[in-house]
Design a protein around this motif. Structure first.
Motif, PDB file in Angstrom:
ATOM      1  N   THR A  42      34.877 -23.774  17.878  1.00 52.37           N
ATOM      2  CA  THR A  42      34.418 -24.965  18.589  1.00 52.37           C
ATOM      3  C   THR A  42      32.913 -24.924  18.822  1.00 52.37           C
ATOM      4  OG1 THR A  42      34.979 -23.920  20.716  1.00 52.37           O
ATOM      5  CG2 THR A  42      36.625 -25.376  19.711  1.00 52.37           C
ATOM      6  N   GLY A  43      32.363 -23.723  19.011  1.00 54.40           N
ATOM      7  CA  GLY A  43      30.909 -23.608  19.105  1.00 54.40           C
ATOM      8  C   GLY A  43      30.245 -24.045  17.816  1.00 54.40           C
ATOM      9  N   GLY A  44      30.870 -23.682  16.683  1.00 60.68           N
ATOM     10  CA  GLY A  44      30.354 -24.147  15.400  1.00 60.68           C
ATOM     11  C   GLY A  44      30.476 -25.650  15.252  1.00 60.68           C
ATOM     12  N   ALA A  45      31.568 -26.211  15.779  1.00 65.07           N
ATOM     13  CA  ALA A  45      31.744 -27.665  15.712  1.00 65.07           C
ATOM     14  C   ALA A  45      30.656 -28.392  16.484  1.00 65.07           C
ATOM     15  CB  ALA A  45      33.116 -28.038  16.260  1.00 65.07           C
ATOM     16  N   VAL A  46      30.206 -27.802  17.597  1.00 68.09           N
ATOM     17  CA  VAL A  46      29.103 -28.395  18.359  1.00 68.09           C
ATOM     18  C   VAL A  46      27.861 -28.494  17.480  1.00 68.09           C
ATOM     19  CG1 VAL A  46      27.525 -28.023  20.290  1.00 68.09           C
ATOM     20  CG2 VAL A  46      29.972 -27.652  20.598  1.00 68.09           C
ATOM     21  N   LYS A 203      20.366 -25.969   6.940  1.00 70.39           N
ATOM     22  CA  LYS A 203      20.200 -27.396   7.224  1.00 70.39           C
ATOM     23  C   LYS A 203      20.848 -27.842   8.525  1.00 70.39           C
ATOM     24  CE  LYS A 203      22.901 -30.301   5.105  1.00 70.39           C
ATOM     25  NZ  LYS A 203      23.603 -31.113   4.101  1.00 70.39           N
ATOM     26  N   HIS A 204      21.841 -27.128   9.016  1.00 71.82           N
ATOM     27  CA  HIS A 204      22.567 -27.564  10.209  1.00 71.82           C
ATOM     28  C   HIS A 204      21.904 -26.979  11.454  1.00 71.82           C
ATOM     29  CE1 HIS A 204      25.707 -29.429   7.847  1.00 71.82           C
ATOM     30  NE2 HIS A 204      25.859 -28.312   7.163  1.00 71.82           N
ATOM     31  N   ALA A 205      20.909 -27.713  11.960  1.00 73.71           N
ATOM     32  CA  ALA A 205      20.130 -27.209  13.094  1.00 73.71           C
ATOM     33  C   ALA A 205      20.858 -27.372  14.413  1.00 73.71           C
ATOM     34  CB  ALA A 205      18.781 -27.928  13.163  1.00 73.71           C
ATOM     35  N   GLY A 206      21.806 -28.295  14.495  1.00 69.33           N
ATOM     36  CA  GLY A 206      22.560 -28.472  15.717  1.00 69.33           C
ATOM     37  C   GLY A 206      22.239 -29.738  16.477  1.00 69.33           C
ATOM     38  N   GLY A 285      32.589 -25.299   8.660  1.00 64.50           N
ATOM     39  CA  GLY A 285      33.497 -24.949   9.743  1.00 64.50           C
ATOM     40  C   GLY A 285      34.600 -24.013   9.279  1.00 64.50           C
ATOM     41  N   ALA A 286      35.144 -24.266   8.090  1.00 64.08           N
ATOM     42  CA  ALA A 286      36.171 -23.392   7.529  1.00 64.08           C
ATOM     43  C   ALA A 286      35.612 -22.001   7.258  1.00 64.08           C
ATOM     44  CB  ALA A 286      36.732 -24.007   6.238  1.00 64.08           C
ATOM     45  N   HIS A 287      34.355 -21.952   6.803  1.00 65.94           N
ATOM     46  CA  HIS A 287      33.710 -20.668   6.531  1.00 65.94           C
ATOM     47  C   HIS A 287      33.510 -19.887   7.826  1.00 65.94           C
ATOM     48  CE1 HIS A 287      31.695 -18.001   3.788  1.00 65.94           C
ATOM     49  NE2 HIS A 287      30.586 -17.998   4.510  1.00 65.94           N
ATOM     50  N   LEU A 288      33.186 -20.589   8.897  1.00 67.38           N
ATOM     51  CA  LEU A 288      33.017 -19.941  10.191  1.00 67.38           C
ATOM     52  C   LEU A 288      34.350 -19.366  10.685  1.00 67.38           C
ATOM     53  CD1 LEU A 288      31.004 -19.389  12.503  1.00 67.38           C
ATOM     54  CD2 LEU A 288      31.642 -21.602  13.467  1.00 67.38           C
ATOM     55  N   PHE A 289      35.411 -20.141  10.539  1.00 66.00           N
ATOM     56  CA  PHE A 289      36.737 -19.645  10.890  1.00 66.00           C
ATOM     57  C   PHE A 289      37.094 -18.429  10.038  1.00 66.00           C
ATOM     58  CE2 PHE A 289      41.397 -19.952  10.012  1.00 66.00           C
ATOM     59  CZ  PHE A 289      41.837 -19.536  11.258  1.00 66.00           C
ATOM     60  N   GLY A 290      36.763 -18.496   8.759  1.00 62.78           N
ATOM     61  CA  GLY A 290      37.038 -17.373   7.862  1.00 62.78           C
ATOM     62  C   GLY A 290      36.290 -16.119   8.255  1.00 62.78           C
ATOM     63  N   SER A 291      35.068 -16.279   8.778  1.00 59.06           N
ATOM     64  CA  SER A 291      34.304 -15.098   9.195  1.00 59.06           C
ATOM     65  C   SER A 291      35.015 -14.378  10.337  1.00 59.06           C
ATOM     66  CB  SER A 291      32.884 -15.502   9.616  1.00 59.06           C
ATOM     67  OG  SER A 291      32.882 -16.174  10.862  1.00 59.06           O
ATOM     68  N   CYS A 292      35.660 -15.137  11.224  1.00 63.53           N
ATOM     69  CA  CYS A 292      36.439 -14.510  12.302  1.00 63.53           C
ATOM     70  C   CYS A 292      37.621 -13.732  11.727  1.00 63.53           C
ATOM     71  CB  CYS A 292      36.944 -15.570  13.272  1.00 63.53           C
ATOM     72  SG  CYS A 292      35.663 -16.422  14.205  1.00 63.53           S
ATOM     73  N   LEU A 293      38.301 -14.326  10.754  1.00 60.96           N
ATOM     74  CA  LEU A 293      39.447 -13.647  10.145  1.00 60.96           C
ATOM     75  C   LEU A 293      39.009 -12.387   9.404  1.00 60.96           C
ATOM     76  CD1 LEU A 293      41.542 -16.637   8.735  1.00 60.96           C
ATOM     77  CD2 LEU A 293      41.676 -15.523  10.973  1.00 60.96           C
TER      78      LEU A 293
END
Length: 338
Positions: A42-46, A203-206, A285-293
């Motif tokens: 969710t932090g990544g989604a922000v 590119k995704h500065a937030g 977002g999927a890549h971020l979830f994958g990093s947790c896994l």
């Protein structure tokens, strides 16, 4: 004679009235792992929805309001919702702490791991506030993510410890093999750190409405470094799999490495799709979830190479001991160490 009353300990009062099962404690610890992953995603989604400054100040959402105002739109709602999830995370970790403390016999290491999670959450909340107050400084953003990864690390260790006893750790393979597993963990940690640099320079500065400072490095070169670490981690994983097979390590340990290999390959596919399609938000977002896994899977590898006996209360009557796999690998491990 004056009787001095005992100091009231709220956790002890709970323990006097409630005895959770070992399975409940384990599930509570697993819940903390799940919530740690959710808070990362969710932090990544922000960031990916350009909502990093949806609430432009901290600890309130605006100078005059604790919550977002209608004028702030969806970005304010997303940012504020992520802040509120921190309280859900605290509640889940709190349940794990209380359950670990109330369980008899009391296992102090579990309670300490629970409290360690709580203090990491508190400190990372402050880092999150600094992130907003510094206008999404990429170095602070990176530290915010790494603190969340630290929380995930402690949560995974606690979850694993709920499934084993408190005996002195006993190696199931020769020391060089265990050392190789920790080299794999270290390489994966460097891979994740490199990923934060890719994020900080990408590119995704937030936030799209303001000029956000970025790490002054070439994004393509940093991405290549990140990919290099991927190949290092992949190579170490394959090497460790062959080594464990060669020394006839416990089946559980071999399975943990195989699971890591599968997660790494899937994460690699997502990473390549992300790179060659100009980093679409949903894939990032999927890549971020994958990093947790990946991080969870790699942590479970060295933890599977030692055993501390069985945790009382987890095995149902008539169920065979789970240590037979581990003990079956002891002669081979001992021989490999000679």
């Amino acid at each position: 004679m004056t009787v001095v009353p005992k100091t009231l300990n709220p956790l002890q009062l709970v323990a006097d009235r409630w005895q959770p099962t070992a399975r409940f404690v384990r599930r509570a610890a697993l819940g903390a792992v799940v919530m740690a992953v959710i808070i990362v995603v969710t932090g990544g989604a922000v960031r990916l929805t350009q909502s990093g400054l949806g609430c432009p100040t901290w600890p309130t959402c605006t100078e005059d309001s604790l919550t977002p105002t209608p004028a702030m739109g969806i970005n304010g709602i997303i940012e504020f919702t992520n802040r509120m999830l921190t309280y859900v995370l605290c509640a889940v970790v709190g349940v794990a702490i209380v359950a670990a403390r109330a369980r008899a016999p009391h296992r102090r290491p579990l309670t300490r791991l629970g409290w360690a999670q709580f203090w990491v959450i508190a400190s990372n909340g402050v880092i999150g506030g600094i992130t907003v107050l510094t206008g999404l400084n990429p170095y602070v953003v990176a530290s915010h993510f790494l603190a969340a990864t630290t929380l995930l690390t402690i949560a995974v260790v606690m979850w694993h410890r709920t499934g084993e006893g408190d005996e002195t750790p006993r190696d199931l393979v020769a020391r060089p093999v265990r050392q190789l597993s920790w080299v794999l963990v270290a390489a994966t940690a460097l891979l994740i750190v490199a990923g934060t640099v890719v994020t900080g320079s990408g590119k995704h500065a937030g936030d799209a409405s303001k000029h956000i400072h970025r790490i002054p490095l070439d994004w393509h070169q940093i991405t290549q470094l990140h990919v290099d670490f991927v190949f290092v981690v992949l190579g170490l994983t394959i090497a460790l799999w062959f080594v464990l097979r060669a020394v006839q390590a416990p089946a559980t340990a071999v399975r943990r490495v195989a699971e890591l290999l599968v997660v790494l390959l899937l994460q690699g596919v997502v990473g390549y799709v992300q790179y060659f399609n100009d980093s679409p938000e949903i894939v990032v977002g999927a890549h971020l979830f994958g990093s947790c896994l990946v991080w969870i899977a790699v942590l479970r590898v060295p933890l599977s190479l030692r055993e501390r006996g069985e945790a009382a209360g987890l095995r149902t009557p008539g169920q065979p001991s789970g240590d037979h796999e581990a003990l079956a690998g002891q002669p081979a491990a001992a021989a490999a160490g000679r």
